[in-house]
Design a protein around this motif. Structure first.
Motif, PDB file in Angstrom:
ATOM      1  N   GLY A   1     -36.610 -13.167 -11.721  1.00 16.66           N
ATOM      2  CA  GLY A   1     -37.864 -13.262 -10.809  1.00 16.66           C
ATOM      3  C   GLY A   1     -37.460 -12.668  -9.579  1.00 16.66           C
ATOM      4  O   GLY A   1     -36.744 -13.363  -8.743  1.00 16.66           O
ATOM      5  N   TYR A   2     -38.130 -11.426  -9.206  1.00 16.51           N
ATOM      6  CA  TYR A   2     -37.855 -10.779  -7.786  1.00 16.51           C
ATOM      7  C   TYR A   2     -39.140 -10.475  -7.187  1.00 16.51           C
ATOM      8  O   TYR A   2     -39.383  -9.520  -6.801  1.00 16.51           O
TER       9      TYR A   2
ATOM     10  N   ASP B   1     -36.573  -8.755 -13.855  1.00 12.51           N
ATOM     11  CA  ASP B   1     -37.996  -9.080 -13.409  1.00 12.51           C
ATOM     12  C   ASP B   1     -38.870  -8.008 -14.406  1.00 12.51           C
ATOM     13  O   ASP B   1     -38.380  -7.085 -14.964  1.00 12.51           O
TER      14      ASP B   1
ATOM     15  N   LYS C   1     -40.806  -4.084  -8.787  1.00 13.87           N
ATOM     16  CA  LYS C   1     -39.864  -5.061  -8.418  1.00 13.87           C
ATOM     17  C   LYS C   1     -38.614  -4.813  -8.270  1.00 13.87           C
ATOM     18  O   LYS C   1     -37.508  -4.901  -7.295  1.00 13.87           O
TER      19      LYS C   1
ATOM     20  N   THR D   1     -39.395 -17.649 -11.090  1.00 16.35           N
ATOM     21  CA  THR D   1     -40.652 -17.006 -11.811  1.00 16.35           C
ATOM     22  C   THR D   1     -41.864 -18.154 -11.645  1.00 16.35           C
ATOM     23  O   THR D   1     -41.342 -19.418 -10.872  1.00 16.35           O
TER      24      THR D   1
END
Ligand SMILES: NC(=O)c1ccc[n+]([C@@H]2O[C@H](COP(=O)([O-])OP(=O)(O)OC[C@H]3O[C@@H](n4cnc5c(N)ncnc54)[C@H](O)[C@@H]3O)[C@@H](O)[C@H]2O)c1
Length: 352
Positions: free
Chosen positions: A12-13, A37, A42, A75
């Motif tokens: 998750g970025y 991601d 991203k 996330t």
């Protein structure tokens, strides 16, 4: 551990993930190996800043990588359980964004899995690592505030509207974790109301009241539809009171030597005269160290030494249980939800 540094993968970025990444990169005890991601844009942005770090759209790649010891998950909340469980099953230590999972049952399953495998499970309750909240906790613990009468906070701004959780799972989660950290007692009941002003969307404003066995009461107001950003908390004690404004750049905490004194009137011992005490105000010196820097140092130490994190899975469970109870109360238009039975009978209902 494959090397002397803890190998890290981040899933998750989006908005918050880059803050975790930045702090892992700047920590000498960590080696950021890979970022996952679903969004290629991203990932391109992360490569621009950290060209030596691998990227992937498949989080499974991180699970298979033997050089990754621990995984941080940033996330949306609905994905936390699946990703954290997969990481634990792959033998990785896990740091999950708040709230730990979308319900208490799922949190318990994560706890069991981490315990069974002897892995660290930590939740990012960032405020517990802020110098301001740590100072408030110390002042309460030292008895400087006296008996705690109330915790009253407002956390509001215009946005960011979330679509998978309502405003209490997004914002009040911070206050609930703070209350749990600074007060020496657990709430016995919770009552909450909430409203949605966008058809089909979760509640964007809410008010939560937590009741304690002592005279303490906590009230939290959260709102994504506010004209200005407010991050203000009042903690009232019998000896002193605190105003904590997280938007203040330096003097975040002000301690007021103010309060009331009660004198029994000579005519009637049951009637009190209220006197007002107005003493000095002081702003304790507070470090400007970024909370995430402290938190990530702590996570890495826990992974290395097997020690229990301050914001471990069990404290994450208590927060999610409270959020669930508050959600139930919102669904029932504020009807209180009892969390535990009183241990003491209140003075005024004792039989003479
Ligand atoms: N600790 C804090 O103060 C703080 C602040 C903001 C957000 N958060 C938390 O961080 C989490 C993420 O919030 P956000 O605002 O960054 O969300 P976001 O939507 O901006 O970012 C989430 C990212 O995760 C990616 N993603 C989703 N599913 C994925 C999957 N299966 N594999 C790989 N990538 C996936 C998305 O593409 C997106 O880039 C939430 O749990 C939120 O509560 C914490």
């Amino acid at each position: 551990m494959a090397s002397s540094r803890v190998g890290i993968g981040v899933i998750g970025y989006g908005y918050w993930g880059p803050n975790l990444v930045r702090n892992f990169v700047s920590n000498a005890s960590a080696r950021l190996v890979s970022i996952a991601d679903l969004d290629s844009g991203k990932l391109a942005a992360s490569t621009h800043l950290y060209p030596g770090v691998m990227t992937t759209s498949r989080y499974e790649d991180l699970l298979k990588d033997p050089s990754i010891d621990a995984i941080a998950i940033a996330t949306p909340v609905r994905t936390h359980y699946e990703l954290a469980m997969a990481a634990l099953k792959a033998g990785k230590h896990v740091l999950v964004e708040k709230p730990l999972a979308p319900n208490a049952d799922l949190v318990r399953r994560l706890l069991d899995e981490a315990d069974r495998r002897g892995l660290t499970l930590m939740v990012d309750h960032t405020f517990l690592y802020t110098p301001a909240v740590q100072k408030i906790r110390d002042l309460i613990k030292d008895g400087q505030l006296g008996d705690i009468y109330y915790y009253d906070s407002t956390r509001s701004s215009l946005g960011l509207f979330q679509n998978d959780v309502n405003v209490i799972w997004d914002l009040a989660v911070h206050d609930i974790s703070i209350i749990q950290f600074i007060l020496n007692e657990e709430p016995i009941a919770v009552s909450a109301t909430g409203s949605s002003h966008v058809a089909g969307s979760p509640e964007n404003m809410a008010h939560i009241t937590m009741f304690f066995e002592s005279e303490c009461v906590a009230h939290v107001s959260v709102n994504w539809l506010s004209p200005i950003k407010v991050r203000q908390t009042f903690v009232g004690g019998s000896k002193k009171m605190i105003v904590y404004d997280d938007l203040e750049p330096t003097e975040k905490i002000k301690v007021y030597d103010k309060g009331i004194t009660l004198d029994a009137s000579p005519e009637n011992a049951h009637q009190f005269r209220i006197g007002y005490r107005a003493g000095d105000m002081w702003a304790p010196n507070i470090s400007t160290k970024e909370a995430l820097q402290t938190e990530i140092e702590h996570f890495l130490q826990c992974v290395r030494n097997g020690t229990t994190p301050i914001s471990d899975g069990r404290s994450g469970l208590k927060v999610v249980e409270l959020l669930e109870a508050a959600s139930l109360s919102i669904a029932n238009h504020g009807k209180p939800v009892v969390l535990r039975q009183r241990q003491r009978v209140p003075e005024d209902v004792k039989v003479a």
